[in-house]
Design a protein around this motif. Structure first.
Motif, PDB file in Angstrom:
ATOM      1  N   LEU A  79     -12.195 -66.209  -9.941  1.00 50.59           N
ATOM      2  CA  LEU A  79     -11.585 -65.155  -9.114  1.00 50.59           C
ATOM      3  C   LEU A  79     -12.382 -63.855  -9.226  1.00 50.59           C
ATOM      4  N   GLU A  80     -12.805 -63.535 -10.437  1.00 53.66           N
ATOM      5  CA  GLU A  80     -13.636 -62.334 -10.623  1.00 53.66           C
ATOM      6  C   GLU A  80     -14.931 -62.437  -9.828  1.00 53.66           C
ATOM      7  N   ALA A  81     -15.577 -63.590  -9.945  1.00 51.90           N
ATOM      8  CA  ALA A  81     -16.856 -63.772  -9.248  1.00 51.90           C
ATOM      9  C   ALA A  81     -16.667 -63.666  -7.739  1.00 51.90           C
ATOM     10  N   VAL A 114     -11.131 -55.050  -2.946  1.00 52.32           N
ATOM     11  CA  VAL A 114     -12.468 -54.564  -3.301  1.00 52.32           C
ATOM     12  C   VAL A 114     -13.067 -53.681  -2.209  1.00 52.32           C
ATOM     13  N   TRP A 115     -12.212 -53.100  -1.370  1.00 55.87           N
ATOM     14  CA  TRP A 115     -12.688 -51.964  -0.587  1.00 55.87           C
ATOM     15  C   TRP A 115     -13.115 -50.902  -1.613  1.00 55.87           C
ATOM     16  N   GLU A 116     -14.147 -50.150  -1.310  1.00 52.04           N
ATOM     17  CA  GLU A 116     -14.600 -49.158  -2.287  1.00 52.04           C
ATOM     18  C   GLU A 116     -13.502 -48.149  -2.616  1.00 52.04           C
ATOM     19  N   HIS A 117     -12.577 -47.888  -1.667  1.00 54.40           N
ATOM     20  CA  HIS A 117     -11.529 -46.894  -1.949  1.00 54.40           C
ATOM     21  C   HIS A 117     -10.631 -47.319  -3.119  1.00 54.40           C
ATOM     22  N   ALA A 118     -10.622 -48.624  -3.448  1.00 51.82           N
ATOM     23  CA  ALA A 118      -9.763 -49.119  -4.521  1.00 51.82           C
ATOM     24  C   ALA A 118     -10.282 -48.729  -5.909  1.00 51.82           C
ATOM     25  N   TYR A 119     -11.562 -48.369  -5.987  1.00 54.62           N
ATOM     26  CA  TYR A 119     -12.115 -48.115  -7.323  1.00 54.62           C
ATOM     27  C   TYR A 119     -13.158 -47.002  -7.391  1.00 54.62           C
ATOM     28  N   TYR A 120     -13.545 -46.423  -6.272  1.00 58.56           N
ATOM     29  CA  TYR A 120     -14.731 -45.577  -6.285  1.00 58.56           C
ATOM     30  C   TYR A 120     -14.600 -44.291  -7.108  1.00 58.56           C
ATOM     31  N   LEU A 121     -13.422 -43.679  -7.099  1.00 58.80           N
ATOM     32  CA  LEU A 121     -13.263 -42.412  -7.838  1.00 58.80           C
ATOM     33  C   LEU A 121     -13.525 -42.613  -9.331  1.00 58.80           C
ATOM     34  N   VAL A 163     -13.060 -54.924 -11.407  1.00 59.24           N
ATOM     35  CA  VAL A 163     -12.477 -56.266 -11.251  1.00 59.24           C
ATOM     36  C   VAL A 163     -12.111 -56.854 -12.618  1.00 59.24           C
ATOM     37  N   ALA A 164     -12.951 -56.615 -13.613  1.00 62.47           N
ATOM     38  CA  ALA A 164     -12.640 -57.119 -14.958  1.00 62.47           C
ATOM     39  C   ALA A 164     -11.405 -56.414 -15.526  1.00 62.47           C
ATOM     40  N   LYS A 165     -11.341 -55.102 -15.309  1.00 60.80           N
ATOM     41  CA  LYS A 165     -10.261 -54.301 -15.908  1.00 60.80           C
ATOM     42  C   LYS A 165      -8.903 -54.570 -15.269  1.00 60.80           C
ATOM     43  N   ILE A 166      -8.907 -54.947 -14.007  1.00 59.59           N
ATOM     44  CA  ILE A 166      -7.630 -55.083 -13.302  1.00 59.59           C
ATOM     45  C   ILE A 166      -6.762 -56.182 -13.937  1.00 59.59           C
ATOM     46  N   PHE A 167      -7.387 -57.113 -14.624  1.00 62.24           N
ATOM     47  CA  PHE A 167      -6.602 -58.179 -15.263  1.00 62.24           C
ATOM     48  C   PHE A 167      -5.680 -57.636 -16.360  1.00 62.24           C
ATOM     49  N   ASN A 168      -5.939 -56.423 -16.837  1.00 64.89           N
ATOM     50  CA  ASN A 168      -5.055 -55.800 -17.831  1.00 64.89           C
ATOM     51  C   ASN A 168      -3.725 -55.340 -17.243  1.00 64.89           C
TER      52      ASN A 168
END
Ligand code: FE2
Ligand code: FE2
Lengths: 204, 207
Positions: free
Chosen positions: B120-122, B168-175, B185-190
């Protein structure tokens, strides 16, 4: 032969306040560099294919790209070429109006410079998802405004881009977040018309 | 107004340090809200398409949406539905591993939970441009699967019921992460809310 990251012709903070320094740095040094590196990596599988070719020549004839690397080259080669253009057509001394034959062509095609500006702005704001809005010269040597998804290059449709507005969120998110229209409005203050004009003259 | 913005079940800063408060706030009050607003604008002129229908139903029957508004419904309706799920399957009390029937199904399909997570991460990392990585259940075979979609396309439109969604739109993580999508993506599993996902899985089996 390896495709190299062109030198940025100004400091990271030179485009402020239209584009902030951190955005320019990450955009150039991570995103653009990443496309260049991944492009070279993809081409390693077929060194003879890229030998002596410009990236523009490669993107102009995507069907000749070996199939196993075609999508990778469209993505990373497109990303490489599109960003080469982007940095070149921006300048801290930009803004204002185009001149000479380019202005004449814009006026002829779009009615006036303000009408052209409105149309390209609208095109950039209407891209859904990641992509670009371009001013291009088509096969009939006429100007046209087109949008493209992701890193697809207008060259692959036989059109030469002479101005590109990157509307991937990475191009503006740190400073503008969801307000893409504000970024697109601000970018007009730093358009390097001398370079756009040079590209226009070279193409026609 | 036909559709409503679901309440966020936690505070903006509740997903820190994995997803920062400003990102959650803008993502929810601006992006999600704007998909909803645009969707309702379309829906008000087409009551026969939307009335009494959940958005997931409309997206499932996307071929029945008039061609004139179909792409807009895919974009705006998809954006609305995808974000509805995204906030629900995240939680400050999330993380850990799945349990119950879901973990059985995961083992059957991927052998181990770790394999499933890795795939899923990949998939999420591999999306070029804007889109999503998903763990889905096929509506007919009930098999689990990992897929990607572009922009706001919905798995419902290809007969899949989504369980996990990774925006994984850039707005989900860019800031917070800028170009480092793999880290996000790795961190979201927390903060993955397995209770909610398991409940959705059991519902999906009854479809
Ligand atoms: Fe870019
Ligand atoms: Fe999103």
């Amino acid at each position: 032969m390896k495709f190299e990251l062109p030198k940025l012709l100004y400091d990271y903070n030179a485009l402020e306040p239209s584009i902030d320094a951190l955005t320019v740095e990450i955009h150039y040094d991570r995103h653009h560099r990443g496309y260049a590196n991944k492009l070279n990596e993809a081409l390693e599988k077929h060194p003879e294919f890229a030998e002596g070719k410009t990236i523009e020549a490669i993107l102009s004839d995507v069907n000749s790209i070996p199939e196993d690397i075609r999508q990778a080259v469209i993505n990373t080669g497109g990303g490489y070429a599109n960003h080469n253009l982007y940095w070149a057509i921006l300048s801290p001394n930009g803004g204002g109006l185009p001149k000479g034959e380019l202005l004449a062509a814009i006026t002829k095609t779009f009615g006036s410079f303000p009408e052209f500006k409105t149309e390209l702005t609208k095109k950039a704001n209407s891209v859904f998802g990641s992509g670009w809005a371009f001013l291009v010269v088509n096969k009939n040597k006429a100007l046209e405004i087109v949008a493209s998804a992701n890193q697809n290059s207008p060259l692959s449709d036989g059109k030469t881009p002479i101005l590109g507005i990157d509307v991937w969120e990475h191009a503006y998110y740190l400073n503008y977040q969801n307000k893409r229209p504000d970024y697109v409005t601000a970018i007009w203050n730093i358009i390097n018309w001398d370079e756009v004009e040079r590209l226009y003259n070279e193409t026609v | 107004m036909i559709y409503e913005l679901p309440k966020l079940p936690y505070a903006y800063d509740a997903l820190e340090p994995y997803i920062d408060a400003k990102t959650v706030e803008i993502h929810y009050t601006k992006h999600h809200q704007s998909y909803l607003h645009n969707l309702n604008n379309i829906a008000k002129d087409y009551p026969e398409v939307f009335l009494d229908k959940k958005i997931t139903q409309v997206l499932t029957d996307i071929d029945n949406v008039p061609e004139k508004i179909r792409q807009q419904v895919i974009n705006q309706g998809g954006g609305y539905a995808n974000h509805n799920l995204y906030w629900l399957i995240l939680s400050p009390n999330g993380g850990g591993k799945p349990d119950g029937k879901l973990v059985e199904a995961i083992k059957q399909r991927f052998e181990t939970y770790e394999n499933c997570k890795r795939e899923l991460e990949a998939a999420a990392v591999s999306v070029f441009g804007s889109g999503y990585g998903w763990l889905v259940v096929d509506k007919n075979t009930k098999q689990l699967d990992i897929i990607t979609t572009k922009n706001q396309d919905s798995p419902y439109s290809i007969n899949k019921i989504p369980l996990i969604v990774i925006d994984v739109w850039e707005h989900a993580y860019y800031l917070n992460y800028q170009n480092r999508r793999p880290e996000y993506v790795a961190k979201i599993f927390n903060v993955i809310n397995w209770d909610e996902i398991e409940a959705n899985y059991e519902k999906a089996l009854l479809y």
